[in-house]
Design a protein around this motif. Structure first.
Motif: not given
Length: 193
Positions: A44, A47-48, A73, A75-76, A78-80, A96, A98, A171
């Motif tokens: 996880y 990603a950073y 944002m 980059d996220h 799919e989630d948001f 974002y 995080a 989530f």
């Protein structure tokens, strides 16, 4: 003496094990109750290491005792994307912020401000117009809620953040003591930069 350091790219990659251990330790507590896995966390956190992402690390000597992550944002997305579908802001205008994790013995010394300062500075350097994060929603009568728990809403509001009505992400993770993952709701907060 506690110091903070901005980590990007390879510097983040070199700290993945420390960051994974820290996240697992801190997220075991309320309100997350997260039963973490080091292999998942390492994956996880990769990603950073991407361009535009940042980790603001708090160090006691050379030991990482806290960290805050942030990334563009999109980059996220799919989630948001679903949470922001009815919002006027473009994901490409939002940074974002995080997770922020800090060992309990280091809290109350201004590191929360340093975490937001570092991520908001990164957001501005990328030309972002907004900074956003999300907080887990748990019922006030949850049996694991500590009697002395103080929500961070006041701190976030002093920083200029406000909850976005109806902007909720979902989530999945496994709570401590549970056999399976369950869906958690997270409330988005945002401020203009």
């Amino acid at each position: 003496m506690i110091t903070t350091r901005i980590l990007t790219g390879e510097a983040v990659a070199g700290a993945l094990d420390d960051l994974a251990r820290l996240r697992i330790a801190v997220f075991r507590d309320w309100p997350y109750l997260y039963d973490g896995d080091r292999a998942y966390e390492r994956e996880y956190l990769k990603a950073y290491t991407a361009p535009g992402a940042v980790v603001v690390a708090a160090l006691d000597g050379n030991r990482i005792v806290g960290a805050a992550t942030g990334a563009p944002m999109e980059d996220h997305a799919e989630d948001f994307a679903a949470a922001f579908a009815d919002r006027p802001e473009r994901l490409e205008d939002i940074f974002y912020c995080a997770e922020s994790v800090l060992l309990p013995e280091y809290r109350g010394h201004g590191l929360g401000h340093a975490f937001f300062d570092g991520r908001e500075e990164q957001a501005r350097s990328l030309g972002r117009r907004y900074s956003a994060f999300c907080s887990v929603i748990r019922p006030a009568d949850h049996p694991a809620r500590p009697a002395d728990y103080r929500p961070l809403d006041g701190f976030w509001r002093k920083r200029g953040y406000e909850p976005l009505p109806g902007v909720i992400a979902s989530f999945h993770w496994r709570d401590l003591g549970d056999a399976e993952e369950t869906t958690k709701q997270l409330q988005f907060w945002m401020k203009p930069l």
